[in-house]
Structure formats: C-alpha cells, structure tokens
Design an enzyme around this catalytic site. Structure first.
Site, mmCIF file in Angstrom:
data_model
loop_
_atom_site.group_PDB
_atom_site.id
_atom_site.type_symbol
_atom_site.label_atom_id
_atom_site.label_comp_id
_atom_site.label_asym_id
_atom_site.label_seq_id
_atom_site.Cartn_x
_atom_site.Cartn_y
_atom_site.Cartn_z
ATOM 1 N N ALA A 126 0.860 -1.361 -0.105
ATOM 2 C CA ALA A 126 0.090 -0.182 -0.044
ATOM 3 C C ALA A 126 0.850 1.234 0.018
ATOM 4 C CB ALA A 126 -0.909 0.004 1.169
ATOM 5 N N ASN A 192 2.408 -5.028 7.122
ATOM 6 C CA ASN A 192 3.366 -5.200 5.822
ATOM 7 C C ASN A 192 4.050 -4.139 5.213
ATOM 8 O OD1 ASN A 192 3.025 -8.020 6.073
ATOM 9 N ND2 ASN A 192 1.232 -8.180 4.623
ATOM 10 N N HIS A 222 -0.626 6.132 5.020
ATOM 11 C CA HIS A 222 0.241 5.765 5.196
ATOM 12 C C HIS A 222 1.461 7.045 4.803
ATOM 13 C CE1 HIS A 222 -1.139 1.576 5.052
ATOM 14 N NE2 HIS A 222 -1.554 1.994 4.141
#
Length: 269
Positions: A126, A192, A222
């Site tokens: 992502a 992850n 993020h």
C-alpha cells in the site's frame, strides 16, 4: 522455467486473492490465475471457480509447474512453502512482507533462490516511494519514520483490540510506537507496509513506527519521512480499504497485480 502468463498460482484464496483474480479477469489481460495452494482441511469449504486447480501440498503445486506463484496467505506460508518453491526453480511474489523481519528466514530464502536459480519479489503493497528509499540508502540514510493510520475496525484482532475499546474511540489514538521489528511482530496482518519500508531503507531495528486508530477516517493512511545525505522527502498516501477486508488497502491488491504484470513484460518501465 518458461514464463507462461496462463500458469500463475496463488497461495491462499482470501479477500485479496479474490480481488486480484477479479481484477485480472475484468481487465481481460493475458494473465490468469489457474491454481491455488490451500491446506486440505479447507478444500471442502473453498469456493473456487472451476478454472482453478486446487493443490493441497507444495509438492502438488510444484508438479503442476506454475510459471509464477503469488504468496497471498500468511507468514507461515512464506516460512513453509516459499523456500521449497524457490529451490524448485519457481519465481515467487511475497505479499506477507512482515515475515521477512525474521533474518534467519530471509537468509534461507536467499539460499533457496540461489539454489533454484529463481527470484523472489517483494510486493510494495500500500506504500509508494520505496524506489527513493532504495536509491537514497546507497548514499546513507539517517532517519526513516513510518506512520500508519486506519479506522478502528481495521485493528480488530490485533494487540490494540486488547488494550483499547476500539468501538468507543472518538479521537485519533496512538496504539503503537516503536521499531519496525516490533511492529512487524505484533501486527503481522496490518504492518506489511512497515516491513516493506524497513527492507527498502535502514532496516527493521532503525526504522521508527507509529500506528494510529482514527475514528474520523474512512481511509488507510500511510506516511513515510526520510532524511540523509540525499536530502529529505515525505510521502503521504490515503488509500481506500479493500471492500472485503478493512485491514488491507485496496492499493495493496493493485500492487500485486503490477508485480505480476511486470514479471511477464519483456520491457520493464
């Protein structure tokens, strides 16, 4: 092993795998998932298209001779299935990047790939900007900071679920602060991205991580900040969650599709 775009296999067949298969079908690409590896105890309940060949063991999958295998299951799948596939000369895309925080496993995967003359590719998931981190690392990185924020429901079933009453949160709440190594261990299904950042940059022990539960947000956010000899950079992504799995960003599933596409391209752009 020849690169047959019609002989792609996947380990696991959960929400991300189904999203990947649907996307490849929708785009009418020449790429196709034709097999999956699932433990035998899940075979009776598995809802698979007739076009998918079902394997119960790694040996059965190797015998089927896939041109590429996408691990889309768990850290355990990386540990127990991927080395054997690499030793058999089969290229693998790893999605459970957090598993690579285990230095011994990473070394085993390297040896397996060398033995089988195969290649392991880590899906970027992502996050973006990993190419910048890899480039900057050669000149020297001083700091890498990753901040991940998701709605409270995305942290269900994690250590945060034990420490906080997630459904009652009314403001942004820090649920974890520490290293990428600890984050990858404690939040394997949610972190992850953390592992991908650590691998691209200054490692698991030096990468600083903050994880946040934000009840006002409907997206997975993020942010990566880094500084070093090259200068400084900051990247922010606001990703929609995968419709069938709020723990996972939709972009993570799309990044796997790109890994597969690039694997079979003659010219990689």
């Amino acid at each position: 092993m020849p690169k047959d775009p019609q002989k792609i296999a996947i380990i696991g067949f959960g929400a991300m795998a189904r999203s990947l298969q649907a996307s490849l079908t929708k785009t009418q690409s020449r790429l196709a998932i034709r097999a999956t590896l699932l433990p035998r105890e899940f075979h009776a309940s598995a809802e698979l298209p007739d076009s998918i060949h079902l394997c119960g063991t790694v040996e059965e999958l190797i015998e089927w001779a896939p041109s590429l295998v996408v691990e889309c299951a768990s850290h355990e799948a990386v540990r127990h299935a991927v080395p054997e596939l690499l030793r058999a000369g089969i290229d693998v895309v790893v999605v459970s990047v957090g598993s690579l925080s285990d230095g011994a496993l990473l070394a085993d995967l390297e040896k397996a790939a060398q033995s089988g003359k195969s290649r392991l590719t880590v899906a970027s998931g992502a996050i973006g900007g990993l190419d910048v981190l890899r480039s900057a690392k050669s000149a020297g990185l001083d700091t890498v900071i990753y901040t991940g924020s998701k709605p409270p429901a995305a942290w269900k079933g994690t250590p945060a679920d034990d420490e906080f009453l997630l459904s009652d949160l009314r403001e942004r709440t820090v649920i974890f602060e520490g290293t990428a190594l600890d984050a990858s261990t404690l939040y394997p299904k949610n972190a992850n991205v953390t592992a991908a950042v650590a691998l691209a940059g200054i490692g698991f022990e030096r990468t600083k991580v903050t994880l946040i539960a934000d009840p006002t947000s409907t997206s997975n956010t993020h942010q990566v900040e880094a500084g070093g000899a090259f200068g400084r950079f900051s990247i922010l992504l606001e990703n929609r969650p995968l419709p069938d799995n709020p723990k996972t960003s939709w972009l993570a599933a799309l990044s796997i599709e790109q890994c597969i596409t690039r694997h079979f391209q003659n010219i990689e752009l």
